[in-house]
Scaffold this motif. Structure first.
Motif, PDB file in Angstrom:
ATOM      1  N   LYS A  26      32.007 -31.526 125.971  1.00 59.59           N
ATOM      2  CA  LYS A  26      30.734 -32.226 126.184  1.00 59.59           C
ATOM      3  C   LYS A  26      29.590 -31.471 125.512  1.00 59.59           C
ATOM      4  CE  LYS A  26      27.815 -34.221 129.801  1.00 59.59           C
ATOM      5  NZ  LYS A  26      27.635 -34.423 131.251  1.00 59.59           N
TER       6      LYS A  26
ATOM      7  N   SER B  77      29.667 -32.085 121.684  1.00 60.97           N
ATOM      8  CA  SER B  77      29.267 -33.417 121.218  1.00 60.97           C
ATOM      9  C   SER B  77      27.825 -33.775 121.575  1.00 60.97           C
ATOM     10  CB  SER B  77      30.218 -34.479 121.776  1.00 60.97           C
ATOM     11  OG  SER B  77      30.121 -34.565 123.180  1.00 60.97           O
ATOM     12  N   GLU B  78      27.319 -33.236 122.675  1.00 59.27           N
ATOM     13  CA  GLU B  78      26.007 -33.658 123.156  1.00 59.27           C
ATOM     14  C   GLU B  78      24.889 -32.649 122.891  1.00 59.27           C
ATOM     15  OE1 GLU B  78      26.141 -35.001 127.196  1.00 59.27           O
ATOM     16  OE2 GLU B  78      27.897 -36.273 126.865  1.00 59.27           O
TER      17      GLU B  78
ATOM     18  N   TYR C 142      29.641 -38.371 114.635  1.00 57.77           N
ATOM     19  CA  TYR C 142      28.329 -39.007 114.607  1.00 57.77           C
ATOM     20  C   TYR C 142      28.201 -40.031 113.493  1.00 57.77           C
ATOM     21  CZ  TYR C 142      26.171 -36.272 118.284  1.00 57.77           C
ATOM     22  OH  TYR C 142      25.852 -35.755 119.502  1.00 57.77           O
TER      23      TYR C 142
ATOM     24  N   SER D  95      35.657 -40.518 121.519  1.00 53.77           N
ATOM     25  CA  SER D  95      34.570 -40.178 122.439  1.00 53.77           C
ATOM     26  C   SER D  95      33.614 -41.351 122.605  1.00 53.77           C
ATOM     27  CB  SER D  95      33.799 -38.962 121.925  1.00 53.77           C
ATOM     28  OG  SER D  95      32.556 -38.837 122.571  1.00 53.77           O
TER      29      SER D  95
ATOM     30  N   HIS E 238      30.618 -41.249 123.856  1.00 49.27           N
ATOM     31  CA  HIS E 238      29.289 -40.804 123.437  1.00 49.27           C
ATOM     32  C   HIS E 238      29.146 -40.861 121.918  1.00 49.27           C
ATOM     33  CE1 HIS E 238      25.604 -38.427 123.289  1.00 49.27           C
ATOM     34  NE2 HIS E 238      26.194 -37.636 122.401  1.00 49.27           N
TER      35      HIS E 238
ATOM     36  N   LYS F 153      29.136 -44.406 120.370  1.00 46.77           N
ATOM     37  CA  LYS F 153      27.824 -45.053 120.464  1.00 46.77           C
ATOM     38  C   LYS F 153      26.910 -44.608 119.324  1.00 46.77           C
ATOM     39  CE  LYS F 153      27.815 -45.824 125.471  1.00 46.77           C
ATOM     40  NZ  LYS F 153      27.216 -45.429 126.782  1.00 46.77           N
ATOM     41  N   GLU F 154      27.025 -43.348 118.931  1.00 48.89           N
ATOM     42  CA  GLU F 154      26.229 -42.855 117.799  1.00 48.89           C
ATOM     43  C   GLU F 154      26.604 -43.597 116.521  1.00 48.89           C
ATOM     44  OE1 GLU F 154      23.770 -40.731 117.760  1.00 48.89           O
ATOM     45  OE2 GLU F 154      23.835 -40.125 119.860  1.00 48.89           O
TER      46      GLU F 154
END
Length: 336
Positions: free
Chosen positions: A87, A90-91, A134, A156, A158, A161-162
Motif C-alpha cells: 500500500k 502504490s499510494e 499508474y 491493484s 487503486h 483507477k489511476e
C-alpha cells in the motif's frame, strides 16, 4: 540519473521497514514449497543466504538467484492485496516519484521500444501493458503513437483507477485470470514485475497466449549478473523479501524464453545506476565495505571513471537492470 532521484532515502527506508514487518506478519509460519530453478528448471541448486527468514538459492547450471522454499501462492496474493508495504509503495512512494520517473525513465523507454519495433519491422496496432501501475508508459506511448489500441492490465484497484483517470482501457485483474485477449496483441510489455511473481514461466506463458503469431513480448526486470547485486549480494536493498524473489541471470533469461518457445531473443542491460547504488551503500551503511578492493575503490572514487565504468556495464550485459524481448513464432512447429 541518480538512485536518490527515483528512490528518495527516507521513503526507501520506510518501504524496507514495512516490508520486514509484513514478512513476519504474513509469512511467519508458511508451509514451504521447494522449487527447482525458476529459469531453467534445474535441481542443481545450492542455498546462498537467508534474509529476513527467507532463503535464497543459486542455480549452478544457469546462475539464477531465487527464493526457495516458498509460501503458497495464496499467501503471496494476500500479502500484495493487504500488506502495508504494498500500500505504501502504490499510494505514497510511487506517486512521489512518478513525474521524475516519467521524465528520466518512461519517455526514454518509449523511444527505445519504438526503435526496437522499427528494427524488427513490427507495426504495433495493439499494445498490452501487464502490471501497468499508474499507466504512465501507456500515456507516453499514446503521445507518440495515438492510433495504437492500448490496454492496461493492473490487479491493484487503486492503480487501476489511476489508469482509468488517464482514459485508458483497463482490465482490473491479475494477468493469469484474463481470458479474452488470446492471440490479440502485437506487443506486450511488462516492467519490473517478473522479480515478484511466483512462477515466471507460467506468468510469461499467459502473456505469450495473448500475443498474435509474430508478436513480441518485452520485459524489464532485475538481473543477478549486475554489478550492484554481485557486489552487495545479500546486503543489497534490491534483494528484499517477500517482494523481490526472482533474480534471473543472462543465461537464465535465455533459458526461460527458450522454454517459452520464443525466438529472436535479445537481452540488453541498459541500467544507469549500478555504480551509484554501490556508492550510496558505502556512504550510508559501510564505508569500509570495499577496503580490500583497491581497484574498485579507485574507480568509484573518480566520477569520470565511474561514468565510464557504468557505460562498460551497460555494454557488456553487466547491469542489474535487464531488458529481454522475444518473438512468438509465426507458425507453430508440428512434432514429427
Amino acid at each position: 540519473m541518480k538512485e536518490r532521484e527515483i528512490r528518495p532515502d527516507g521513503m526507501k527506508r520506510k518501504y524496507i521497514e514495512l516490508s520486514v514487518q509484513d514478512a513476519k506478519l504474513y509469512f511467519s509460519e508458511f508451509k514451504s514449497r521447494n522449487l527447482n530453478c525458476v529459469a531453467c528448471d534445474s535441481n542443481n541448486t545450492e542455498e546462498e543466504f537467508i534474509k529476513e527468514d527467507f532463503s535464497y538459492s543459486v542455480c549452478r547450471d544457469c546462475g539464477t538467484l531465487y527464493q526457495t522454499p516458498r509460501p503458497a501462492l495464496a499467501e503471496y496474493e494476500a500479502f500484495y492485496r493487504n500488506s502495508k508495504s504494498s500500500k505504501y509503495w502504490s499510494e505514497v512512494f510511487y506517486p512521489a516519484v512518478a513525474e521524475i520517473r516519467r521524465e528520466k525513465i518512461i519517455r526514454p523507454r518509449v523511444e527505445a521500444l519504438l526503435s526496437m519495433c522499427n528494427d524488427r519491422n513490427l507495426k504495433v496496432d495493439k499494445l498490452i501493458d501487464v502490471g501497468a501501475g499508474y499507466g504512465i508508459f501507456l500515456d507516453e506511448w499514446r503521445k507518440k503513437m495515438p492510433e495504437t489500441e492500448l490496454i492496461a492490465i493492473e490487479p491493484s484497484v487503486h492503480l487501476a483507477k489511476e489508469c482509468v483517470n488517464k482514459k485508458l482501457k483497463v482490465v482490473n485483474s491479475i494477468v493469469e485470470n484474463v481470458k479474452e485477449y488470446d492471440n490479440y496483441a502485437d506487443l506486450i510489455v511488462c516492467f519490473e514485475v517478473l522479480e515478484h511473481v511466483d512462477s515466471p514461466l507460467e506468468f510469461l506463458k499467459t502473456m505469450k497466449k495473448m500475443l498474435r503469431p509474430g508478436g513480441y513480448l518485452f520485459i524489464s526486470t532485475l538481473c543477478i549478473d549486475g554489478f550492484d547485486l554481485q557486489t552487495l549480494w545479500d546486503k543489497s536493498s534490491q534483494i528484499s523479501p517477500p517482494h523481490h524473489i526472482n533474480f534471473h541471470s543472462i543465461k537464465g533469461f535465455e533459458k526461460l524464453f527458450e522454454r517459452l518457445g520464443l525466438e529472436d531473443i535479445n537481452i540488453t542491460t541498459p541500467g544507469l545506476i549500478d555504480v551509484d547504488i554501490v556508492k550510496n551503500f558505502i556512504k550510508t551503511h559501510d564505508v569500509d565495505y570495499l577496503k580490500n578492493d583497491r581497484f574498485l575503490s579507485f574507480i568509484l572514487a573518480d566520477q569520470e571513471k565511474s561514468d565510464l565504468f557504468q557505460n562498460f556495464l551497460q555494454e557488456n550485459k553487466l547491469s542489474s537492470h535487464a531488458w529481454v524481448i522475444g518473438k512468438k513464432p509465426e507458425k507453430i512447429a508440428h512434432k514429427i
